[in-house]
Design a protein around this motif. Sequence first.
Motif, PDB file in Angstrom:
ATOM      1  N   SER A   1       0.847  -1.319   0.027  1.00 53.04           N
ATOM      2  CA  SER A   1      -0.052   0.003   0.255  1.00 53.04           C
ATOM      3  C   SER A   1       0.817   1.210  -0.031  1.00 53.04           C
ATOM      4  O   SER A   1       0.541   2.364  -0.472  1.00 53.04           O
ATOM      5  CB  SER A   1      -0.933   0.008   1.412  1.00 53.04           C
ATOM      6  N   MET A   2       2.040   1.231   0.604  1.00 54.61           N
ATOM      7  CA  MET A   2       3.016   2.299   0.727  1.00 54.61           C
ATOM      8  C   MET A   2       3.692   2.461  -0.833  1.00 54.61           C
ATOM      9  O   MET A   2       4.562   3.483  -0.903  1.00 54.61           O
ATOM     10  CB  MET A   2       3.814   2.320   1.818  1.00 54.61           C
ATOM     11  N   GLY A   3       3.742   1.343  -1.533  1.00 52.60           N
ATOM     12  CA  GLY A   3       4.334   1.478  -3.020  1.00 52.60           C
ATOM     13  C   GLY A   3       5.920   0.931  -2.731  1.00 52.60           C
ATOM     14  O   GLY A   3       6.786   0.938  -3.484  1.00 52.60           O
ATOM     15  N   VAL A   4       6.196   0.264  -1.465  1.00 52.92           N
ATOM     16  CA  VAL A   4       7.674  -0.098  -1.217  1.00 52.92           C
ATOM     17  C   VAL A   4       7.775  -1.317  -2.389  1.00 52.92           C
ATOM     18  O   VAL A   4       8.804  -1.551  -2.758  1.00 52.92           O
ATOM     19  CB  VAL A   4       7.964  -0.423   0.155  1.00 52.92           C
ATOM     20  N   ILE A   5       6.721  -2.164  -2.203  1.00 52.97           N
ATOM     21  CA  ILE A   5       6.719  -3.503  -3.025  1.00 52.97           C
ATOM     22  C   ILE A   5       5.457  -3.364  -3.918  1.00 52.97           C
ATOM     23  O   ILE A   5       4.409  -2.524  -3.566  1.00 52.97           O
ATOM     24  CB  ILE A   5       6.878  -4.782  -2.330  1.00 52.97           C
ATOM     25  N   ASP A   6       5.732  -3.947  -5.026  1.00 50.27           N
ATOM     26  CA  ASP A   6       4.366  -4.128  -5.981  1.00 50.27           C
ATOM     27  C   ASP A   6       4.409  -5.543  -6.427  1.00 50.27           C
ATOM     28  O   ASP A   6       4.538  -6.183  -7.401  1.00 50.27           O
ATOM     29  CB  ASP A   6       4.494  -3.228  -7.217  1.00 50.27           C
ATOM     30  N   TYR A   7       3.821  -6.460  -5.549  1.00 53.86           N
ATOM     31  CA  TYR A   7       3.995  -7.793  -5.597  1.00 53.86           C
ATOM     32  C   TYR A   7       2.832  -8.319  -6.436  1.00 53.86           C
ATOM     33  O   TYR A   7       1.600  -7.813  -6.106  1.00 53.86           O
ATOM     34  CB  TYR A   7       4.018  -8.743  -4.415  1.00 53.86           C
ATOM     35  N   ARG A   8       2.892  -9.206  -7.345  1.00 55.37           N
ATOM     36  CA  ARG A   8       1.849 -10.042  -8.018  1.00 55.37           C
ATOM     37  C   ARG A   8       2.197 -11.301  -8.226  1.00 55.37           C
ATOM     38  O   ARG A   8       3.248 -12.139  -8.100  1.00 55.37           O
ATOM     39  CB  ARG A   8       1.930  -9.474  -9.435  1.00 55.37           C
ATOM     40  N   LEU A   9       1.189 -12.349  -8.273  1.00 55.82           N
ATOM     41  CA  LEU A   9       1.252 -13.564  -8.209  1.00 55.82           C
ATOM     42  C   LEU A   9       0.176 -14.123  -9.201  1.00 55.82           C
ATOM     43  O   LEU A   9      -1.204 -13.922  -8.826  1.00 55.82           O
ATOM     44  CB  LEU A   9       1.166 -14.431  -6.891  1.00 55.82           C
ATOM     45  N   SER A  10       0.496 -14.773 -10.273  1.00 57.76           N
ATOM     46  CA  SER A  10      -0.420 -15.311 -11.306  1.00 57.76           C
ATOM     47  C   SER A  10       0.124 -16.698 -11.828  1.00 57.76           C
ATOM     48  O   SER A  10       0.718 -16.526 -12.538  1.00 57.76           O
ATOM     49  CB  SER A  10      -0.880 -14.490 -12.423  1.00 57.76           C
ATOM     50  N   MET A  11      -0.575 -17.788 -10.814  1.00 52.62           N
ATOM     51  CA  MET A  11       0.098 -19.031 -11.407  1.00 52.62           C
ATOM     52  C   MET A  11      -0.431 -19.482 -12.838  1.00 52.62           C
ATOM     53  O   MET A  11       0.361 -19.980 -13.634  1.00 52.62           O
ATOM     54  CB  MET A  11      -0.437 -20.082 -10.553  1.00 52.62           C
ATOM     55  N   LYS A  12      -1.553 -19.000 -13.259  1.00 54.86           N
ATOM     56  CA  LYS A  12      -2.010 -19.371 -14.439  1.00 54.86           C
ATOM     57  C   LYS A  12      -0.985 -18.867 -15.643  1.00 54.86           C
ATOM     58  O   LYS A  12      -0.876 -19.566 -16.439  1.00 54.86           O
ATOM     59  CB  LYS A  12      -3.447 -19.013 -14.727  1.00 54.86           C
ATOM     60  N   PHE A  13      -0.672 -17.382 -15.503  1.00 56.38           N
ATOM     61  CA  PHE A  13       0.110 -16.885 -16.509  1.00 56.38           C
ATOM     62  C   PHE A  13       1.679 -16.940 -16.277  1.00 56.38           C
ATOM     63  O   PHE A  13       2.184 -15.847 -16.458  1.00 56.38           O
ATOM     64  CB  PHE A  13      -0.581 -15.458 -16.593  1.00 56.38           C
ATOM     65  N   LEU A  14       1.937 -17.565 -15.489  1.00 57.46           N
ATOM     66  CA  LEU A  14       3.192 -17.772 -15.006  1.00 57.46           C
ATOM     67  C   LEU A  14       4.217 -16.568 -14.402  1.00 57.46           C
ATOM     68  O   LEU A  14       5.392 -16.294 -14.559  1.00 57.46           O
ATOM     69  CB  LEU A  14       4.262 -18.030 -16.377  1.00 57.46           C
ATOM     70  N   ARG A  15       3.449 -15.843 -13.795  1.00 58.77           N
ATOM     71  CA  ARG A  15       3.853 -14.629 -13.205  1.00 58.77           C
ATOM     72  C   ARG A  15       4.186 -14.996 -11.676  1.00 58.77           C
ATOM     73  O   ARG A  15       3.597 -14.671 -10.772  1.00 58.77           O
ATOM     74  CB  ARG A  15       3.072 -13.371 -13.258  1.00 58.77           C
ATOM     75  N   TYR A  16       5.558 -15.061 -11.303  1.00 58.42           N
ATOM     76  CA  TYR A  16       6.174 -15.300 -10.127  1.00 58.42           C
ATOM     77  C   TYR A  16       6.979 -14.112  -9.993  1.00 58.42           C
ATOM     78  O   TYR A  16       8.419 -13.987 -10.413  1.00 58.42           O
ATOM     79  CB  TYR A  16       6.944 -16.572  -9.969  1.00 58.42           C
ATOM     80  N   ASP A  17       6.816 -13.117  -9.291  1.00 57.77           N
ATOM     81  CA  ASP A  17       7.452 -12.095  -9.169  1.00 57.77           C
ATOM     82  C   ASP A  17       8.905 -11.934  -8.247  1.00 57.77           C
ATOM     83  O   ASP A  17       9.695 -11.308  -8.577  1.00 57.77           O
ATOM     84  CB  ASP A  17       6.328 -10.755  -8.628  1.00 57.77           C
ATOM     85  N   HIS A  18       8.864 -12.789  -7.297  1.00 55.63           N
ATOM     86  CA  HIS A  18       9.965 -12.628  -6.363  1.00 55.63           C
ATOM     87  C   HIS A  18      10.286 -14.144  -5.729  1.00 55.63           C
ATOM     88  O   HIS A  18       9.329 -14.806  -5.206  1.00 55.63           O
ATOM     89  CB  HIS A  18       9.500 -11.774  -5.200  1.00 55.63           C
ATOM     90  N   PHE A  19      11.365 -14.446  -5.655  1.00 51.76           N
ATOM     91  CA  PHE A  19      11.865 -15.824  -5.488  1.00 51.76           C
ATOM     92  C   PHE A  19      11.602 -16.003  -3.952  1.00 51.76           C
ATOM     93  O   PHE A  19      11.201 -17.237  -3.739  1.00 51.76           O
ATOM     94  CB  PHE A  19      13.499 -15.827  -5.612  1.00 51.76           C
TER      95      PHE A  19
END
Length: 351
Positions: free
Chosen positions: A231-249
């Motif tokens: 919410s503070m904009g420090v991170i912009d984490y997203r996760l979408s398994m269907k579309f292969l979006r893994y943003d952070h290890f």
Amino acid sequence: MTKKRLTWVDVTKGFLMILVVIGHYPGELDFPLAKYIYWFHMPAFFILSGLFFKPVVEKGLMKAAIHKRFMQLIVPYLFFLVSITLIRYGMEIGSGNLDISWYLNDLWALAVGGRFIRGAYGVFWFVTTLFFTYLFFLWLTKTFNRRKQFVLLAIFYLIAHFESIVAMHVIGGKPSEAAQSIPMLWNLDVALMAVVYFAVGYYLKDMWMNVTKRWLVAGLVVSMTAILLDSMGVIDYRLSMKFLRYDHFILDLAIPLSFTIVLVGLFQRFTTRTSLSWLQKVEQHSLSIMYLHILMDKLLNDYFTYGLIGYTAIGVFIPIIVSILIKHLLPNGKLLLGGFSPKKETNPMPT
């Protein structure tokens, strides 16, 4: 104790299924609810599935285990795929679409499945991915010792993130379009990521079965910190398994696990005080809800105006009615809804 455990599992799955419906709401939400739902709701399903996984050690039982899972997952998948397609094609023909090439291209996409079918089929990827995830983990636990299992799971996790880097950063563009640039039948590659969540459910079974106050507090701290940083904009984490979006290890494990711990821990406590039987009812018809909630909106949104609450109600209650009708009116209706259970062999009484 077993009854209570089954109660909280059913209630949790019922709640997650409602989140699935909310997550597909086509309108805009003032609060970034959909974003946070996608942080954990699909990983949570894989975690809970892994929780009840039973390894198959004896060679003769492997075929039976695979057959059972096929009947529970793929048979309903094919039933709803054909049913929805017949409805769609009836509407297309009724509107004057007689273009044979359009139907051939559509049938090809339906055969490939996974991320290549959208619209009313938006959730179909999950079932095929779960089936392959089960097969992967069945193979892992039967073939390798625990140490090698961990090594292979780490390799799967690395490969999944490498594929995500290729899709999101090398190919680029919208995640849905980037992911579709990588051909794959039935989202088989997503099972590389899903099997890690599945394994977390299996290996940490004792923790999941009784989420202690310490685990619950830790989950809350991580979850609330993630929301605050986002919410503070420090991170912009997203996760979408269907579309292969893994943003952070790291966050791809930490965030889904923390949210799932909170959800499971809270429902374990809630179900000791109240039955929450309505969520159990939702879970009992979850297969129909999953397959039909998007279709219901597409059939009705031209005739009715409704917001998030109306969309959720339509997406939950109408599929429940359809599920009841299928079970009682169609031959083998229970089987079409995933209710397959193998016949137990009986040994004759000695004479």
